[in-house]
Design a protein around this motif. Structure first.
Motif, PDB file in Angstrom:
ATOM      1  N   PRO A   1       4.123   2.342  -3.361  1.00  0.00           N
ATOM      2  CA  PRO A   1       3.797   3.049  -4.608  1.00  0.00           C
ATOM      3  C   PRO A   1       3.725   4.565  -4.430  1.00  0.00           C
ATOM      4  CG  PRO A   1       2.347   1.184  -4.325  1.00  0.00           C
ATOM      5  CD  PRO A   1       3.112   1.313  -3.051  1.00  0.00           C
ATOM      6  N   SER A   2       3.382   5.012  -3.244  1.00  0.00           N
ATOM      7  CA  SER A   2       3.331   6.453  -3.019  1.00  0.00           C
ATOM      8  C   SER A   2       4.730   7.064  -3.132  1.00  0.00           C
ATOM      9  CB  SER A   2       2.722   6.725  -1.644  1.00  0.00           C
ATOM     10  OG  SER A   2       3.113   7.964  -1.172  1.00  0.00           O
TER      11      SER A   2
ATOM     12  N   ALA B   1      -1.632   8.356  -5.759  1.00  0.00           N
ATOM     13  CA  ALA B   1      -0.650   9.382  -5.414  1.00  0.00           C
ATOM     14  C   ALA B   1      -0.653  10.486  -6.463  1.00  0.00           C
ATOM     15  CB  ALA B   1       0.743   8.754  -5.299  1.00  0.00           C
ATOM     16  N   PHE B   2      -0.627  10.102  -7.739  1.00  0.00           N
ATOM     17  CA  PHE B   2      -0.613  11.110  -8.801  1.00  0.00           C
ATOM     18  C   PHE B   2      -1.895  11.943  -8.778  1.00  0.00           C
ATOM     19  CE2 PHE B   2       2.523   8.574 -11.626  1.00  0.00           C
ATOM     20  CZ  PHE B   2       3.578   9.155 -10.951  1.00  0.00           C
TER      21      PHE B   2
ATOM     22  N   PHE C   1       4.171  12.480   0.027  1.00  0.00           N
ATOM     23  CA  PHE C   1       4.434  11.216  -0.670  1.00  0.00           C
ATOM     24  C   PHE C   1       5.462  10.401   0.091  1.00  0.00           C
ATOM     25  CE2 PHE C   1       3.308  13.345  -4.924  1.00  0.00           C
ATOM     26  CZ  PHE C   1       2.014  12.893  -4.826  1.00  0.00           C
TER      27      PHE C   1
ATOM     28  N   GLY D   1       3.023  19.783 -16.475  1.00  0.00           N
ATOM     29  CA  GLY D   1       3.677  18.631 -15.857  1.00  0.00           C
ATOM     30  C   GLY D   1       2.688  17.550 -15.481  1.00  0.00           C
ATOM     31  N   THR D   2       1.646  17.937 -14.734  1.00  0.00           N
ATOM     32  CA  THR D   2       0.700  16.907 -14.285  1.00  0.00           C
ATOM     33  C   THR D   2      -0.074  16.337 -15.462  1.00  0.00           C
ATOM     34  OG1 THR D   2      -0.847  18.674 -13.759  1.00  0.00           O
ATOM     35  CG2 THR D   2       0.386  17.727 -11.921  1.00  0.00           C
TER      36      THR D   2
ATOM     37  N   GLY E   1       4.931  24.615 -16.363  1.00  0.00           N
ATOM     38  CA  GLY E   1       4.357  24.721 -15.015  1.00  0.00           C
ATOM     39  C   GLY E   1       3.775  23.407 -14.549  1.00  0.00           C
ATOM     40  N   THR E   2       3.064  23.459 -13.426  1.00  0.00           N
ATOM     41  CA  THR E   2       2.503  22.219 -12.888  1.00  0.00           C
ATOM     42  C   THR E   2       1.317  21.756 -13.710  1.00  0.00           C
ATOM     43  OG1 THR E   2       1.407  23.659 -11.302  1.00  0.00           O
ATOM     44  CG2 THR E   2       3.289  22.411 -10.518  1.00  0.00           C
TER      45      THR E   2
ATOM     46  N   VAL F   1      -2.218   2.383  -6.113  1.00  0.00           N
ATOM     47  CA  VAL F   1      -1.803   3.434  -5.184  1.00  0.00           C
ATOM     48  C   VAL F   1      -0.928   4.480  -5.885  1.00  0.00           C
ATOM     49  CG1 VAL F   1      -0.684   3.935  -2.987  1.00  0.00           C
ATOM     50  CG2 VAL F   1      -1.963   1.831  -3.261  1.00  0.00           C
ATOM     51  N   ILE F   2      -0.162   4.069  -6.902  1.00  0.00           N
ATOM     52  CA  ILE F   2       0.631   5.069  -7.636  1.00  0.00           C
ATOM     53  C   ILE F   2      -0.308   6.085  -8.265  1.00  0.00           C
ATOM     54  CG2 ILE F   2       2.182   5.512  -9.547  1.00  0.00           C
ATOM     55  CD1 ILE F   2       3.694   3.226  -9.068  1.00  0.00           C
TER      56      ILE F   2
ATOM     57  N   ILE G   1       0.830  -1.202   0.000  1.00  0.00           N
ATOM     58  CA  ILE G   1       0.000   0.000   0.000  1.00  0.00           C
ATOM     59  C   ILE G   1       0.867   1.255   0.000  1.00  0.00           C
ATOM     60  CG2 ILE G   1      -1.830   1.243   1.206  1.00  0.00           C
ATOM     61  CD1 ILE G   1      -2.595  -1.430   2.511  1.00  0.00           C
TER      62      ILE G   1
ATOM     63  N   GLY H   1      13.246  19.022 -15.971  1.00  0.00           N
ATOM     64  CA  GLY H   1      12.905  20.433 -15.873  1.00  0.00           C
ATOM     65  C   GLY H   1      11.458  20.737 -15.503  1.00  0.00           C
ATOM     66  N   THR H   2      10.727  19.757 -15.011  1.00  0.00           N
ATOM     67  CA  THR H   2       9.379  20.053 -14.523  1.00  0.00           C
ATOM     68  C   THR H   2       9.479  20.782 -13.186  1.00  0.00           C
ATOM     69  OG1 THR H   2       9.343  17.886 -13.491  1.00  0.00           O
ATOM     70  CG2 THR H   2       8.279  18.093 -15.636  1.00  0.00           C
ATOM     71  N   THR H   3       8.344  21.232 -12.670  1.00  0.00           N
ATOM     72  CA  THR H   3       8.375  22.052 -11.451  1.00  0.00           C
ATOM     73  C   THR H   3       7.388  21.553 -10.413  1.00  0.00           C
ATOM     74  OG1 THR H   3       6.766  23.520 -12.454  1.00  0.00           O
ATOM     75  CG2 THR H   3       9.079  24.142 -12.662  1.00  0.00           C
ATOM     76  N   PHE H   4       7.214  20.232 -10.324  1.00  0.00           N
ATOM     77  CA  PHE H   4       6.226  19.701  -9.375  1.00  0.00           C
ATOM     78  C   PHE H   4       6.492  20.187  -7.955  1.00  0.00           C
ATOM     79  CE2 PHE H   4       6.340  16.223 -12.607  1.00  0.00           C
ATOM     80  CZ  PHE H   4       5.073  16.466 -13.122  1.00  0.00           C
TER      81      PHE H   4
ATOM     82  N   LEU I   1      -4.077  18.499  -5.367  1.00  0.00           N
ATOM     83  CA  LEU I   1      -3.480  19.449  -4.423  1.00  0.00           C
ATOM     84  C   LEU I   1      -2.830  20.619  -5.156  1.00  0.00           C
ATOM     85  CD1 LEU I   1      -2.734  18.475  -1.138  1.00  0.00           C
ATOM     86  CD2 LEU I   1      -0.747  19.676  -2.026  1.00  0.00           C
ATOM     87  N   LEU I   2      -2.051  20.284  -6.190  1.00  0.00           N
ATOM     88  CA  LEU I   2      -1.377  21.359  -6.931  1.00  0.00           C
ATOM     89  C   LEU I   2      -2.393  22.272  -7.603  1.00  0.00           C
ATOM     90  CD1 LEU I   2       1.614  19.409  -8.520  1.00  0.00           C
ATOM     91  CD2 LEU I   2       1.721  21.143  -6.734  1.00  0.00           C
TER      92      LEU I   2
ATOM     93  N   GLY J   1      -1.849  14.290  -5.844  1.00  0.00           N
ATOM     94  CA  GLY J   1      -0.877  15.354  -6.100  1.00  0.00           C
ATOM     95  C   GLY J   1      -1.435  16.374  -7.077  1.00  0.00           C
TER      96      GLY J   1
ATOM     97  N   GLY K   1       7.809  27.466 -10.114  1.00  0.00           N
ATOM     98  CA  GLY K   1       6.967  27.063 -11.232  1.00  0.00           C
ATOM     99  C   GLY K   1       5.594  26.603 -10.764  1.00  0.00           C
TER     100      GLY K   1
ATOM    101  N   LEU L   1       2.163  13.902 -17.201  1.00  0.00           N
ATOM    102  CA  LEU L   1       2.480  12.798 -16.292  1.00  0.00           C
ATOM    103  C   LEU L   1       1.309  11.828 -16.215  1.00  0.00           C
ATOM    104  CD1 LEU L   1       4.640  11.839 -14.189  1.00  0.00           C
ATOM    105  CD2 LEU L   1       3.176  12.875 -12.466  1.00  0.00           C
TER     106      LEU L   1
ATOM    107  N   PHE M   1       1.461   8.338 -18.084  1.00  0.00           N
ATOM    108  CA  PHE M   1       1.555   7.136 -17.256  1.00  0.00           C
ATOM    109  C   PHE M   1       0.388   6.198 -17.555  1.00  0.00           C
ATOM    110  CE2 PHE M   1       1.698   4.955 -13.025  1.00  0.00           C
ATOM    111  CZ  PHE M   1       2.999   4.490 -13.139  1.00  0.00           C
TER     112      PHE M   1
ATOM    113  N   LEU N   1       4.432  18.766  -0.913  1.00  0.00           N
ATOM    114  CA  LEU N   1       3.777  17.621  -1.546  1.00  0.00           C
ATOM    115  C   LEU N   1       4.691  16.402  -1.515  1.00  0.00           C
ATOM    116  CD1 LEU N   1       1.421  16.497  -3.166  1.00  0.00           C
ATOM    117  CD2 LEU N   1       2.507  17.360  -5.236  1.00  0.00           C
TER     118      LEU N   1
ATOM    119  N   PHE O   1       5.638  19.540 -21.350  1.00  0.00           N
ATOM    120  CA  PHE O   1       5.815  18.882 -20.046  1.00  0.00           C
ATOM    121  C   PHE O   1       6.294  19.877 -18.991  1.00  0.00           C
ATOM    122  CE2 PHE O   1       8.185  15.198 -17.779  1.00  0.00           C
ATOM    123  CZ  PHE O   1       7.084  14.963 -16.983  1.00  0.00           C
ATOM    124  N   THR O   2       7.083  20.883 -19.431  1.00  0.00           N
ATOM    125  CA  THR O   2       7.667  21.797 -18.452  1.00  0.00           C
ATOM    126  C   THR O   2       6.885  23.105 -18.334  1.00  0.00           C
ATOM    127  OG1 THR O   2       9.161  22.582 -20.152  1.00  0.00           O
ATOM    128  CG2 THR O   2       9.996  20.874 -18.700  1.00  0.00           C
TER     129      THR O   2
END
Ligand code: HEM
Ligand SMILES: [Cu+2]
Lengths: 560, 199
Positions: free
Chosen positions: A215-216, B39-40, A249, B132-133, B128-129, B35-36, A212, A231-234, B46-47, B43, A239, B136, B140, A245, B125-126
């Motif tokens: 994976p996080s 998580a994504f 995780f 990116g998200t 900003g968020t 669960v991955i 469980i 170069g992402t900005t998570f 939230l962002l 995330g 950015g 992603l 995925f 965050l 991809f770059t």
């Protein structure tokens, strides 16, 4: 009843199997454990450098940036290359034999999971030799430090660190799928859930947490890697990202990870106390079930690692509350062990001493843990040596000592020879004194305000640091009698009988060492609960005949 | 040397159960895999909710027509794979192959649609968020669709090996389970990314 002829000991297999892609869980188990101790020595060497640096207030032994790399690698090696592998080794040895399975459910997957460990181990070690040195952002690898790549090389210590941790995750998930499937589907006839040894309960609970939680971290690490290389900005506020965050995780896995470590050790305590106190495990059902209550609660406490990270007030209070709740199922276990020991005929063998020492340290760590769960205290001591002291009491004082107990206890079963008691007791004494001398002074240091992850400090902290370093060097010495013991008893220790400790359990109804497929097709039928010490009830059908046959085989072997 | 060793259970124990381990293991793995995505997704949420300006400059939002067609394609492929499995259970191997192939075609069309959508976008991809998200999550998920199509190809080839699929086949069950999983993930993803546009 039918009588089958069954080879008591097969022709001695060659030692080279330990260096090959072997699918026997018992071989893989030993591979895991030996490899883990190799990395234990490396992690320990790094710890000696840390404590050598900290014996004086000045930064004089290593450069500051090198120091950052050293504690990062110490934590990473100890967790991902020592403690998880050594526990997976015990799982491999114990789960199939304890439930009467011939092997794991997926033997090839099992071997692949093992061989990933040396691969990512080498990868991680190689980061000492790349420009810029190894990762230096601590084992948490928090951004923003972890997403900086000042030298700009494609291959950086941080990148290697992330790759290694990702591979470790893959290996752990493979292992977890295997262990859980094996426990669910391959138990001996008659072994219902409440006839299963507690070690298997705790292994099942711990591996569920892996499935469980891990994976996080994997998801979070993928995003970290993207920030680092693509170069992402998570996690970069510039950015629009959010570094906190990542902390969510990370701790959503890494808090449960401490239960992945300690639950099997609870299992070892629960197996060994009854053997050496000659009494049934007190409250077996509650001890078994408490493991899963810990799983449930363990998944909803992670924010206690983030109290100072700017999380909302309601979150702090909520997670303080859930964290304290965990003390309940944990307390159930502690009282069950004390109840087991109460008025028992204690036999103070090496494994029992390690268990008692481990339990003592664990109770101490539990008290400091509750202190840390309290928001105002945590805000005060977070990121100080108080925290380092607390978790080393759990991890060294309780977990590593419990693991040593398990190794001494099951060594005769899987190696077929007895470890030496004298060396074992010396090892215990050095470990127990060394660990307490090393880690106790960290608590006053933390309360006085000494931060962690620094290589120099105010001279007022010197006294306790000298004590801690002396304790650390004692721990360094303690490993010598252990290694001596393991090597010499493996080579020429006295031959072990099938049940040298007079223990109850399926694994003790196998010859020492067991045949490759354990019971093969003649799996005994389990007819009662484990730990029937002093009750006179057999564990399996035809127990007397099985034991007679084993004893007979041993006599014949000795006569030759 | 051999010893007389009592064998209380003359019947071999694990033979019948053994075949089922694969499916059990795969289900356990899928639970973990989900669960991955969790998580994504969290995330992403939230962002997005905490962002000051979510959309990068010059981007108005996402077109939803094409992804909607893609959704219909993917959801119906869950139906066709079910029919394939049913045909297999009835011993109708050619029916199985037909519906299986249809599912593979629908899955490939989905991937094609995804690629077309990506190539028409004004952000990367770059960016900003938001960017990116977006890449992603869709990337995925797309990787999982591709894996699913790969698994189906494998199972299809295996079905031509004589005697392989006589009593049903766990690989087929596992693949179909995986496909439903990928489908459910897409529905959540579609709602999160395309339906929930205003933050
Ligand atoms: C040989 C005995 C050990 C000694 C003397 C020792 C000493 C230390 C010290 C002094 C630190 C703090 C470094 C700093 O903050 O500057 C540390 C950190 C740490 N240790 Fe140990 N340790 C030992 C064994 C272990 C074991 C067995 C484990 C785990 C299985 C472990 C896991 C960690 C972790 C995770 C950290 C945190 C690293 C970080 O801050 O990122 N240690 N250790
Ligand atoms: Cu925690």
């Amino acid at each position: 009843m039918t009588l089958a002829t069954f080879p008591a000991s097969e022709p001695k297999p060659s030692w080279t199997r330990y260096f090959s892609f072997n699918t026997d869980a018992k071989v893989i188990g030993i591979q895991y454990i030996v490899l883990a101790f190799f990395f234990f020595l490396i992690g320990g060497l790094l710890a000696m450098i840390i404590r050598g640096e900290l014996i004086t207030p000045e930064a004089d032994l290593v450069d500051r940036t090198v120091y950052n790399g050293i504690y990062t690698m110490h934590g990473t090696v100890m967790l991902f290359l020592f403690i998880f592998p050594v526990l997976n080794g015990l799982n491999n040895l114990l789960i199939p034999t304890m439930i009467g399975a011939p092997d794991m459910a997926f033997p090839r997957l099992n071997a692949v999971a093992f061989w990933l460990v040396p691969i990512f181990g080498v990868l991680l070690m190689s980061s000492f030799f790349v420009p810029g040195g190894p990762a230096y952002s601590g084992w948490w690898s928090y951004p923003p430090v972890s997403i900086q790549n000042p030298l700009g090389h494609l291959i950086s210590g941080q990148g290697l660190w992330l790759t290694a941790v990702a591979l470790s995750g893959v290996s752990s998930i493979m292992g977890a799928v295997n262990f859980v499937t094996t426990i669910i589907r391959m138990r001996a006839p008659g072994m219902g859930w409440f006839r299963m040894p507690v070690f298997c309960w705790t292994a099942l609970a711990a591996q569920s947490l892996q499935l469980i939680g891990l994976p996080s971290l994997t998801g979070g690490a993928i995003m970290l890697l993207m920030d680092l290389v693509a170069g992402t900005t998570f996690y970069d506020p510039a950015g629009g990202g959010d570094p906190v965050l990542y902390q969510h995780f990370f701790w959503f896995y890494s808090h449960p990870a401490v239960y992945v470590i300690i639950l099997p050790v609870f299992g070892i305590f629960s197996e060994l106390f009854p053997v050496y106190a000659r009494k049934p495990l007190f409250g077996y059902v509650y001890v078994a079930l408490a493991s899963f209550i810990i799983v449930g609660l363990g998944l909803i406490v992670w924010v206690h690692h983030m109290f100072p990270s700017g999380v909302a007030e309601w979150m702090r209070n909520l997670f303080m509350f859930t964290t304290m709740l965990i003390a309940v199922p944990t307390g159930v276990k502690v009282f069950a062990w004390l109840g087991t020991l109460w008025r028992g005929k204690l036999r103070l063998t090496t494994p029992m001493l390690f268990c008692l020492g481990g339990l003592f340290n664990f109770v101490f760590a539990g008290i400091t843990g509750i202190m840390l769960a309290t928001v105002p205290i945590d805000l005060h001591v977070s990121n100080t040596y108080f925290v380092v002291g607390h978790f080393h009491y759990v991890i060294y004082g309780a977990a590593v000592m419990g693991i040593f107990a398990g190794i001494y206890h099951w060594f005769p079963k899987f190696i077929g020879r007895m470890p030496y008691e004298g060396l074992g007791k010396l090892h215990f004494l050095l470990t127990f004194v060394g660990a307490n001398l090393n880690f106790l002074p960290m608590h006053p240091l933390g309360l006085m305000g000494m931060p962690r992850r620094v290589s120099s400090y105010d001279p007022e902290f010197a006294f306790w640091n000298v004590l801690a370093s002396l304790g650390a060097f004692l721990l360094g010495v303690s490993i010598i009698p252990f290694l001596l013991n393991m090597v010499s008893s493996w080579v020429r220790g006295p031959k072990a009988t099938h049940n040298p400790w007079n223990a109850i359990g399926l694994e003790w109804l196998l010859p020492s060492p067991p045949a490759e497929d354990n019971f093969g097709e003649h799996v005994p039928v389990v007819i009662s609960r484990p730990y029937g010490y002093g009750l006179g009830k057999p564990l399996v059908e035809h127990q007397a005949e099985i034991e007679q046959a084993l004893a007979l085989a041993e006599q014949q072997e000795a006569a030759r | 040397m051999t010893t007389a060793y009592p064998a209380p259970n003359a019947e071999p124990q694990h033979v019948e159960g053994h075949e089922k381990h694969n499916l059990t293991g795969f289900i356990i793995f899928l639970c973990s895999e989900s669960v991955i995505f969790l998580a994504f997704f969290s995330g992403y949420a939230l962002l997005k909710t905490s962002a000051l300006d979510w959309l990068p400059p010059g981007v108005e939002g996402l077109e939803w027509q094409m992804p909607l067609i893609n959704s219909v394609v993917l959801v119906s492929s869950s139906g066709t794979i079910y029919l394939a499995e049913r045909a297999m259970a009835k011993g109708n191997i050619w029916g199985f192959r037909a519906f299986w192939l249809l599912t593979m075609a629908l899955g490939s069309y989905f991937l094609y649609g995804q690629a077309v959508e990506w190539s028409g976008l004004q952000f990367g991809f770059t960016s900003g968020t938001f960017g990116g998200t977006f890449y992603l999550l869709t990337g995925f998920h797309g990787l999982h669709v591709a894996t699913g199509v790969g698994l189906m190809t494998l199972m299809l080839i295996k079905s031509f090996i004589p005697g392989n699929y006589n009593g049903g086949e766990q690989g087929v069950q596992a693949t179909s389970l995986f496909w439903h999983f990928v489908d459910v993930i897409w529905i959540i993803l579609f709602v999160l990314i395309y339906v929930w546009q205003r933050s």
